[in-house]
Design an enzyme around this catalytic site. Structure first.
Site, PDB file in Angstrom:
ATOM      1  N   ASP B  25     -76.921  22.871  25.387  1.00 45.84           N
ATOM      2  CA  ASP B  25     -75.695  22.452  24.708  1.00 45.84           C
ATOM      3  C   ASP B  25     -74.593  22.489  25.759  1.00 45.84           C
ATOM      4  O   ASP B  25     -74.126  23.558  26.143  1.00 45.84           O
ATOM      5  CB  ASP B  25     -75.400  23.410  23.544  1.00 45.84           C
ATOM      6  CG  ASP B  25     -74.070  23.111  22.874  1.00 45.84           C
ATOM      7  OD1 ASP B  25     -73.390  22.139  23.268  1.00 45.84           O
ATOM      8  OD2 ASP B  25     -73.703  23.857  21.937  1.00 45.84           O
ATOM      9  N   LYS B  87     -65.687  18.224  29.895  1.00 41.30           N
ATOM     10  CA  LYS B  87     -66.362  17.298  28.975  1.00 41.30           C
ATOM     11  C   LYS B  87     -65.402  16.238  28.436  1.00 41.30           C
ATOM     12  O   LYS B  87     -65.791  15.120  28.124  1.00 41.30           O
ATOM     13  CB  LYS B  87     -66.956  18.102  27.819  1.00 41.30           C
ATOM     14  CG  LYS B  87     -67.880  17.332  26.900  1.00 41.30           C
ATOM     15  CD  LYS B  87     -68.499  18.275  25.881  1.00 41.30           C
ATOM     16  CE  LYS B  87     -69.438  17.570  24.934  1.00 41.30           C
ATOM     17  NZ  LYS B  87     -70.043  18.528  23.986  1.00 41.30           N
ATOM     18  N   ASP B 209     -69.032  19.201  12.429  1.00 38.15           N
ATOM     19  CA  ASP B 209     -69.133  19.850  13.741  1.00 38.15           C
ATOM     20  C   ASP B 209     -67.817  19.710  14.495  1.00 38.15           C
ATOM     21  O   ASP B 209     -67.529  18.659  15.060  1.00 38.15           O
ATOM     22  CB  ASP B 209     -70.300  19.214  14.517  1.00 38.15           C
ATOM     23  CG  ASP B 209     -70.503  19.856  15.893  1.00 38.15           C
ATOM     24  OD1 ASP B 209     -69.707  20.747  16.272  1.00 38.15           O
ATOM     25  OD2 ASP B 209     -71.459  19.460  16.589  1.00 38.15           O
TER      26      ASP B 209
END
Lengths: 169, 627
Positions: B25, B87, B209
């Site tokens: 992840d 990210k 999420d």
């Protein structure tokens, strides 16, 4: 059975507009369990490519058969009747009704009336689906062709309503 | 000549052989690596017992990069060389980054046109892909040390709403880190796998999420090992970071700190904001004590009431995608059986409350929102690595955003609509606009808007060599193929002439394949690793994989799907590879693998058709449903 066969054969289903959705879904999943690229993650590059192509074809066949409009168009295609996205409709009564619907939609600026409009549209799409079922069972392909074209108008309108709804919420 | 060994039917060719695989992840704030050991999926800790690796990289001259907690400690004192939340930069241009809120505390290099922004550090310019690769290398090392061997492959999770450029950038980072990617898996789908298998869940599930920098909502149907994504929506630039930034801005306003504060002050304030946010998950007030080195002193507190008012607009921004996902799935709120909360930001009580209100049910919060995604990825990695040949699990995912092509007047023609099950291929025919036109420009875009300007440009290329014809006579077929990783390739072909003019393009945002190769080479030189030995080892592992897979295939289907001569041909190539693979020449091994691949191609196709037939055996056209 090869995947170049017609889409109904892929799922071992009779060629018919009336389709057992549960059965279609179940067989779709059984087939994907067999060919999905995840089952070939460890295979050679060529096998992985082959798996992706087969899985792609099965997805395509499933999408076409699942949806009444695309299923109807596919059935007509099997009869050698091509349906075109841009085909024009000459039925003036139908065109008039479409214009009225569009005018009505242009006035809608709030979410609740828009949703009511959407429900009415969905009811009409349902009715067209029933009509198609009758016409196909009577092998009345020319009439089915006209219905499919009307269907396309409603689908387009439906899409427009949804994107309008997205702007409102 | 050595004889081909064939094991007893039903017995594995290599008993007790376990391929080491991991799920990763790669998060905005924290990253994790997990694996399946003795049938149990678990996240792997570092030497000090920490499972979460802060996704922070610090660069200093003449030393290898620091990753994780050690880097985090330097974020305030050396903000320009400490990259946090990289990210958010993956697969994005500088203009995207500038619009994601207050400026990020880095020294960006203005680059012309497209491409990811480079960051200036003391060790030179670093791209987001390289920085992500440094995080991945740390996790790779952790996994290999912990498992005592090389990983055969990994599953890396990405936000479901990541576009093609962001996915490609993630895959490039993995390549750079020396990882073989078995699959890019969507984070909510990974969470559904972990949660669904654990709870033996059935029915329609909404996975909400909210992570450090991204938001996804996925609606899945779970039934008997099948995880079918019905629709997904989200925002790949909305997450916990934005909540921190709001608090930091609030503090700056209250404390009278100018908006153009120094880089390190911004980093310091963001850290304080994050602390306050976490405090407010369990307490009613968070004390704030600001003492900046330039003399600014401010004491105050943030109450949960003030906090909720601040963040409600952000939570509201997640509701519209929830509605859209429901719509696309053809469902209403009442059809949802469970709402599962994933991602660290769902720890905020206000988020749970608001989402519960929207879905009219109490969301599930009793799974670890940080670990569940990595666990799901580890479960899939274990299966994809071939450790569970009889597993029935099937993941059916979708493409999150529509893929289109530019047509006349800058208008987008959609070729693959969003929420289509992948893999998918769609073709569309185009024709020439002018007499004698010999080339056609193709512009690939992704997004929902009607105008090219409002969509993300993925690739531009030209099909050349169209034979001169009158306008409208040529037929150029453009095919979009999205694979199971959600990655697009586009091909264009002129079909009337029979003269081959075809091009296949894989969009890559700012990084070309040769750039990846160059960076890979650079990084290997830095690590003083012998690339020759590494290459040889890779080819040997690949050879073993191919041999094992082929033996298993022959055991299962050789007898009824291979003619005697074919069997002999395959056998001879297989033996050739067996003897060659012990040698020292990677290129020769690679060649032998390719030759074996070639000679087994028909066999592979027959096996696949056979398995399709087998899956439908006993089905008849008049069978009634079981339900």
């Amino acid at each position: 059975m090869s995947l170049s066969a017609n889409y109904f054969d892929i799922f071992v289903l009779p060629v018919s507009f009336d389709i057992e959705q549960n059965l279609l879904g179940e067989r779709y999943r059984d087939l994907q369990r067999t060919v999905h690229p995840d089952k070939y993650a460890n295979a050679s590059e060529k096998e992985r490519l082959l798996a992706m192509q087969k899985a792609t074809q099965i997805n395509e066949a499933y999408q076409i058969l699942k949806n009444p409009q695309t299923r109807a168009r596919y059935l007509l295609k099997l009869q050698g009747i091509e349906t075109n996205d841009n085909a024009t409709i000459t039925d003036s009564e139908f065109l008039m009704r479409q214009m009225e619907l569009r005018e009505e939609l242009a006035e809608l600026k709030q979410i609740d009336p828009l949703n009511a409009f959407l429900s009415r549209l969905e009811k009409q799409i349902e009715d067209l689906t029933d009509t198609l079922s009758q016409q196909f069972s009577q092998k009345n392909y020319q009439q089915a062709y006209d219905t499919v074209r009307q269907f396309q108008f409603f689908i387009r309108l439906h899409e427009e309503v949804l994107s309008l709804e997205e702007e409102l919420i | 000549m050595a004889l081909l060994q064939i094991t007893e039917p039903g017995k594995s060719a290599t008993p007790h052989h376990h391929n080491l695989a991991a799920g990763i992840d790669l998060g905005t704030t924290n990253s994790l690596v997990a694996t399946v050991r003795s049938g149990l999926a678990e996240t792997l800790p570092d030497i000090e017992g920490h499972h979460l690796l802060p996704s922070i990289v610090h660069y200093a001259k003449d030393t290898p990069p620091l990753v994780g907690t050690a880097a985090k400690l330097l974020a305030q004192t050396d903000p320009l060389n400490t990259i946090v939340s990289v990210k958010r930069l993956m697969g994005r241009g500088l203009s995207d980054v500038k619009t994601t809120g207050t400026r990020l505390p880095y020294d960006f290099i203005e680059n012309e046109g497209q491409g990811m922004p480079m960051i200036r550090t003391v060790v030179g310019e670093r791209s987001p892909v390289q920085i992500s690769a440094d995080i991945l290398k740390t996790l790779k090392q952790r996994a290999e040390e912990s498992l005592g061997g090389d990983l055969v492959g990994v599953v890396i999770t990405v936000p479901a709403y990541f576009d093609d450029a962001q996915r490609q950038a993630t895959k490039d980072a993995a390549t750079l880190a020396g990882l073989k990617v078995l699959r890019l898996l969507n984070e909510p789908t990974a969470a559904a796998v972990a949660y669904g298998l654990d709870q033996e869940a059935k029915g329609i599930h909404a996975i909400y999420d909210l992570g450090g920098g991204t938001f996804d909502i996925s609606i899945l149907r779970l039934q008997r090992g099948v995880f079918e994504v019905m629709a997904t929506a989200g925002n790949s630039a909305l997450g916990g970071d934005d909540f921190d930034r709001l608090i930091a801005q609030w503090i700056m306003q209250k404390a009278g700190i100018a908006d153009d504060a120094e880089h390190r002050h911004i980093r310091e304030l963001l850290d304080i904001a994050q602390c306050a946010k976490e405090t407010l998950s369990t307490q009613d007030t968070a004390p704030l004590n600001i003492q900046l080195t330039d003399g600014i002193n401010w004491q105050g507190e943030l109450t949960s009431e003030q906090f909720n008012t601040l963040i409600d607009p952000l939570i509201q921004k997640t509701i519209a995608p929830c509605r859209r996902a429901l719509r696309d799935a053809g469902l209403t709120i009442d059809d949802i059986n469970e709402v599962v909360m994933v991602g660290g930001s769902t720890r905020m009580p206000r988020v749970r409350q608001k989402i519960g209100d929207f879905f009219k049910r109490t969301p599930h919060v009793n799974i670890d929102p940080d670990e569940v995604v990595a666990i799901g990825a580890a479960i899939q990695a274990d299966i994809l690595a071939g450790n569970k040949p009889d597993n029935e699990m099937l993941l059916l995912d979708v493409n999150p955003l529509s893929l289109g092509i530019e047509t006349m007047g800058g208008v987008v023609e959609k070729i693959i609509p969003r929420n289509t099950t992948i893999p998918v291929a769609r073709a569309q025919d185009f024709t020439t606009f002018k007499d004698g036109q010999i080339a056609m420009a193709i512009h690939v875009v992704q997004g929902e808007r009607e105008l090219v300007l409002d969509c993300r440009s993925l690739a531009r290329f030209e099909l050349r060599g169209i034979p001169p014809m009158v306008a409208g006579a040529a037929r150029i077929r453009v095919t979009y193929q999205v694979d199971a990783d959600g990655l697009l390739s586009v091909s264009a072909k002129e079909e009337t002439s029979g003269i081959q003019s075809e091009i296949i393009v894989k969009p890559s945002y700012g990084l070309q394949d040769n750039e990846i190769e160059r960076m890979l080479k650079d990084s290997l030189e830095h690590a003083k690793e012998d690339s020759f030995a590494r290459n040889l080892r890779e080819q040997q592992v690949e050879a073993d994989r191919v041999i094992n897979a082929l033996r298993a295939a022959i055991t299962a289907d050789g007898q009824h799907l291979l003619k005697h001569q074919e069997f002999l041909d395959i056998n001879s190539k297989l033996n050739e590879l067996l003897s060659i693979k012990e040698g020292k020449n990677a290129k020769v091994i690679k060649k032998a693998i390719e030759q074996l691949d070639e000679v087994t191609q028909d066999f592979a196709a027959r096996r696949m058709d056979h398995s399709i037939r087998h899956a439908m055996t006993g089905r008849s056209v008049d069978e009634f449903t079981e339900n």
